[in-house]
Design a protein around this motif. Structure first.
Motif, mmCIF file in Angstrom:
data_model
loop_
_atom_site.group_PDB
_atom_site.id
_atom_site.type_symbol
_atom_site.label_atom_id
_atom_site.label_comp_id
_atom_site.label_asym_id
_atom_site.label_seq_id
_atom_site.Cartn_x
_atom_site.Cartn_y
_atom_site.Cartn_z
ATOM 1 N N GLY A 56 -4.750 -52.491 -125.421
ATOM 2 C CA GLY A 56 -4.163 -51.729 -126.523
ATOM 3 C C GLY A 56 -5.170 -51.289 -127.561
ATOM 4 N N GLY A 57 -6.463 -51.584 -127.320
ATOM 5 C CA GLY A 57 -7.481 -51.244 -128.297
ATOM 6 C C GLY A 57 -7.949 -49.801 -128.131
ATOM 7 N N THR A 58 -8.782 -49.374 -129.085
ATOM 8 C CA THR A 58 -9.367 -48.044 -128.990
ATOM 9 C C THR A 58 -10.872 -48.180 -129.201
ATOM 10 O OG1 THR A 58 -9.310 -45.834 -129.899
ATOM 11 C CG2 THR A 58 -8.935 -47.612 -131.435
ATOM 12 N N ALA A 59 -11.609 -47.085 -129.027
ATOM 13 C CA ALA A 59 -13.060 -47.134 -129.193
ATOM 14 C C ALA A 59 -13.402 -47.636 -130.588
ATOM 15 C CB ALA A 59 -13.654 -45.753 -128.966
ATOM 16 N N PRO A 60 -14.457 -48.468 -130.719
ATOM 17 C CA PRO A 60 -14.749 -49.100 -132.013
ATOM 18 C C PRO A 60 -15.332 -48.138 -133.053
ATOM 19 C CG PRO A 60 -16.359 -49.753 -130.383
ATOM 20 C CD PRO A 60 -15.347 -48.937 -129.668
ATOM 21 N N ILE A 61 -14.528 -47.153 -133.424
ATOM 22 C CA ILE A 61 -14.903 -46.240 -134.501
ATOM 23 C C ILE A 61 -13.800 -46.351 -135.547
ATOM 24 C CG2 ILE A 61 -15.355 -43.851 -135.138
ATOM 25 C CD1 ILE A 61 -16.191 -43.425 -132.176
ATOM 26 N N VAL A 62 -14.150 -46.905 -136.702
ATOM 27 C CA VAL A 62 -13.126 -47.234 -137.698
ATOM 28 C C VAL A 62 -12.475 -45.965 -138.239
ATOM 29 C CG1 VAL A 62 -12.694 -48.366 -139.901
ATOM 30 C CG2 VAL A 62 -14.356 -49.321 -138.313
ATOM 31 N N ALA A 63 -11.133 -45.901 -138.168
ATOM 32 C CA ALA A 63 -10.405 -44.744 -138.675
ATOM 33 C C ALA A 63 -9.015 -45.198 -139.091
ATOM 34 C CB ALA A 63 -10.313 -43.655 -137.600
ATOM 35 N N ASP A 64 -8.393 -44.435 -139.978
ATOM 36 C CA ASP A 64 -7.039 -44.781 -140.406
ATOM 37 C C ASP A 64 -6.083 -44.663 -139.231
ATOM 38 O OD1 ASP A 64 -7.936 -45.183 -142.943
ATOM 39 O OD2 ASP A 64 -7.519 -43.132 -143.605
ATOM 40 N N PRO B 130 -13.869 -60.879 -135.493
ATOM 41 C CA PRO B 130 -13.834 -59.403 -135.455
ATOM 42 C C PRO B 130 -13.698 -58.734 -136.822
ATOM 43 C CG PRO B 130 -12.119 -60.361 -134.051
ATOM 44 C CD PRO B 130 -12.776 -61.484 -134.738
ATOM 45 N N SER B 131 -13.602 -59.520 -137.895
ATOM 46 C CA SER B 131 -13.431 -58.880 -139.207
ATOM 47 C C SER B 131 -14.641 -58.032 -139.595
ATOM 48 C CB SER B 131 -13.180 -59.946 -140.269
ATOM 49 O OG SER B 131 -14.315 -60.772 -140.371
ATOM 50 N N TYR B 132 -15.813 -58.280 -138.956
ATOM 51 C CA TYR B 132 -16.989 -57.470 -139.304
ATOM 52 C C TYR B 132 -16.776 -55.997 -138.989
ATOM 53 C CZ TYR B 132 -18.349 -57.248 -134.399
ATOM 54 O OH TYR B 132 -18.370 -57.010 -133.054
ATOM 55 N N VAL B 133 -15.833 -55.725 -138.054
ATOM 56 C CA VAL B 133 -15.545 -54.331 -137.720
ATOM 57 C C VAL B 133 -15.007 -53.594 -138.943
ATOM 58 C CG1 VAL B 133 -14.051 -52.849 -136.318
ATOM 59 C CG2 VAL B 133 -15.186 -54.798 -135.273
ATOM 60 N N GLU B 134 -14.100 -54.260 -139.671
ATOM 61 C CA GLU B 134 -13.518 -53.634 -140.859
ATOM 62 C C GLU B 134 -14.550 -53.518 -141.977
ATOM 63 O OE1 GLU B 134 -10.608 -52.377 -140.782
ATOM 64 O OE2 GLU B 134 -9.889 -53.272 -138.908
ATOM 65 N N ARG B 135 -15.481 -54.484 -142.047
ATOM 66 C CA ARG B 135 -16.455 -54.488 -143.141
ATOM 67 C C ARG B 135 -17.598 -53.508 -142.920
ATOM 68 N NH1 ARG B 135 -18.880 -59.468 -143.267
ATOM 69 N NH2 ARG B 135 -17.337 -60.446 -141.938
ATOM 70 N N THR B 136 -17.753 -53.037 -141.678
ATOM 71 C CA THR B 136 -18.908 -52.197 -141.352
ATOM 72 C C THR B 136 -18.994 -50.964 -142.245
ATOM 73 O OG1 THR B 136 -18.743 -52.883 -139.073
ATOM 74 C CG2 THR B 136 -20.041 -50.944 -139.510
ATOM 75 N N GLU B 137 -17.840 -50.312 -142.423
ATOM 76 C CA GLU B 137 -17.880 -49.058 -143.172
ATOM 77 C C GLU B 137 -18.312 -49.317 -144.612
ATOM 78 O OE1 GLU B 137 -14.407 -46.662 -142.803
ATOM 79 O OE2 GLU B 137 -15.574 -44.840 -143.173
ATOM 80 N N HIS B 138 -17.856 -50.453 -145.182
ATOM 81 C CA HIS B 138 -18.255 -50.812 -146.542
ATOM 82 C C HIS B 138 -19.737 -51.147 -146.601
ATOM 83 C CE1 HIS B 138 -18.873 -53.927 -149.709
ATOM 84 N NE2 HIS B 138 -18.312 -52.969 -150.438
ATOM 85 N N ASP B 139 -20.230 -51.866 -145.575
ATOM 86 C CA ASP B 139 -21.623 -52.321 -145.583
ATOM 87 C C ASP B 139 -22.604 -51.187 -145.312
ATOM 88 O OD1 ASP B 139 -20.871 -54.855 -146.079
ATOM 89 O OD2 ASP B 139 -21.299 -55.677 -144.082
ATOM 90 N N ILE B 140 -22.315 -50.386 -144.310
ATOM 91 C CA ILE B 140 -23.331 -49.467 -143.789
ATOM 92 C C ILE B 140 -22.909 -48.006 -143.910
ATOM 93 C CG2 ILE B 140 -24.700 -49.008 -141.687
ATOM 94 C CD1 ILE B 140 -24.312 -51.922 -141.014
ATOM 95 N N HIS B 141 -21.650 -47.764 -144.257
ATOM 96 C CA HIS B 141 -21.144 -46.397 -144.457
ATOM 97 C C HIS B 141 -21.190 -45.568 -143.185
ATOM 98 C CE1 HIS B 141 -21.181 -47.514 -148.613
ATOM 99 N NE2 HIS B 141 -22.480 -47.741 -148.562
ATOM 100 N N ILE B 142 -21.036 -46.220 -142.039
ATOM 101 C CA ILE B 142 -20.920 -45.487 -140.785
ATOM 102 C C ILE B 142 -19.645 -45.977 -140.107
ATOM 103 C CG2 ILE B 142 -21.926 -45.086 -138.510
ATOM 104 C CD1 ILE B 142 -24.644 -45.596 -139.724
ATOM 105 N N PRO B 143 -18.701 -45.084 -139.790
ATOM 106 C CA PRO B 143 -17.463 -45.557 -139.167
ATOM 107 C C PRO B 143 -17.658 -46.056 -137.736
ATOM 108 C CG PRO B 143 -17.450 -43.166 -139.363
ATOM 109 C CD PRO B 143 -18.665 -43.645 -140.078
ATOM 110 N N ASN B 144 -18.678 -45.578 -137.053
ATOM 111 C CA ASN B 144 -18.899 -46.011 -135.678
ATOM 112 C C ASN B 144 -19.613 -47.366 -135.679
ATOM 113 O OD1 ASN B 144 -19.693 -46.403 -133.037
ATOM 114 N ND2 ASN B 144 -20.100 -44.248 -132.673
ATOM 115 N N VAL B 145 -18.884 -48.412 -135.252
ATOM 116 C CA VAL B 145 -19.421 -49.774 -135.344
ATOM 117 C C VAL B 145 -20.617 -49.961 -134.420
ATOM 118 C CG1 VAL B 145 -18.827 -52.207 -135.205
ATOM 119 C CG2 VAL B 145 -17.103 -50.565 -135.890
#
Lengths: 116, 192
Positions: A56-64, B130-145
């Motif tokens: 159920g996951g998606t590619a690890p690119i953070v988005a709303d 896995p919480s580092y995924v959410e923090r990445t954008e704040h830390d490094i300003h790149i949405p692609n982890v």
């Protein structure tokens, strides 16, 4: 049944791995051996990427709008491995070219024959 | 709705995996090295397609560019400098086949203990947390982890990787240095 489906990907990877291994140990042509090694290598990449997938996951690119992401760490590891893999393969191929110059052949048995 | 999408993904995956296995077997059978190299390109590309389905687009396009592109070019260059035919294997193939079958069976037995495909509770997906995924954008300003880890969190590893490539490049140069000078006139006659 669900058990078998959950392991199916690993088995395909093992099949590919063994195909590469078979080429390496059964073929005597050096270029063919390098090709076998790269089949083996690609199967390892696929093993890691399979492990990283989350249901159920998606590619690890953070988005709303997305809550579940697949694991990015195998991707990072394998990105490095792909590039290092092509670097080592190029060294192997350069060695094959040198062997051909020195022995006039790239067949393993003929090379052993000349070395005897 | 989501189950039809699931079914489609599973169908495409099954097709890709079948093609991957068929291509790998074709490479085993192929005695013409030029064809084998081309099949390797196809194999890499199929692998890249599967990676895309497994949520790894960064790896997929690297594999497509490097695995299917640069590797193929390097292999073709080697063929031009050597030969495109490989000899028929003279030995009996029973020994290698037995080794491969036994090794494969042992590995398949080993997978029984592996976490099932897509399991969110698998050790690989729970550690580090896995919480580092959410923090990445704040830390490094790149949405692609993946990019963030590669370029920043583990930037030193990427530097090490470039050192490996540099070393490999130097090795290739040293190995092939003066090869033209040494090659006798009849040497390169078998290029395609």
């Amino acid at each position: 049944m669900a058990d078998v489906l959950g392991l199916y990907n690993y088995w395909v990877v093992i099949f590919l791995m063994m195909t590469g291994f078979y080429i390496v140990i059964s073929r005597r042509n050096l270029i063919k051996k390098v090709i076998g090694l790269s089949i083996f290598q690609t199967s390892v990449f696929l093993l890691y990427i399979t492990i990283g997938k989350v249901r159920g996951g998606t590619a690890p690119i953070v988005a709303d709008g997305f809550e579940v992401y697949s694991n990015p760490l195998p991707s990072v590891l394998i990105l490095t491995a792909i590039v290092v893999g092509v670097a080592t393969a190029s060294v192997a191929l350069a060695l094959v070219v040198r062997i051909r110059e020195a022995y006039e052949t790239i067949e393993e048995d003929e090379i052993f024959e000349q070395d005897r | 709705m989501s189950s039809t999408v699931d079914l489609e993904v599973q169908t495409v995956t099954a097709l890709l995996l079948t093609l991957l296995c068929v291509t790998a077997l074709a490479v085993v059978r192929m005695r013409n090295l030029w064809a084998a190299v081309m099949l390797m390109g196809i194999y890499s590309f199929l692998g890249a397609s599967w990676m895309l389905l497994l949520d790894a687009p960064d790896v997929a396009f690297t594999e497509a560019a490097v695995g299917a592109g640069i590797s193929t070019i390097l292999a073709l260059a080697t063929l031009a400098l050597t030969t495109t035919r490989s000899k028929q294997p003279a030995r009996s193939q029973a020994g290698p086949l037995a080794i491969v079958t036994v090794t494969g069976a042992v590995l398949m037995y080993g997978t029984v203990d592996m976490p099932r495909f897509g399991d969110p509770e698998a050790p690989a997906s729970t550690y580090p947390h896995p919480s580092y995924v959410e923090r990445t954008e704040h830390d490094i300003h790149i949405p692609n982890v993946v990019t963030a880890v590669l370029g920043s969190y583990r930037g030193y590893d990427t530097l090490g990787e470039t050192v490996v490539i540099f070393t490999a490049g130097i090795s290739v140069l040293l190995l092939l240095q003066g090869s033209r000078r040494r090659t006798r006139d009849e040497g390169g006659g078998e290029s395609p």
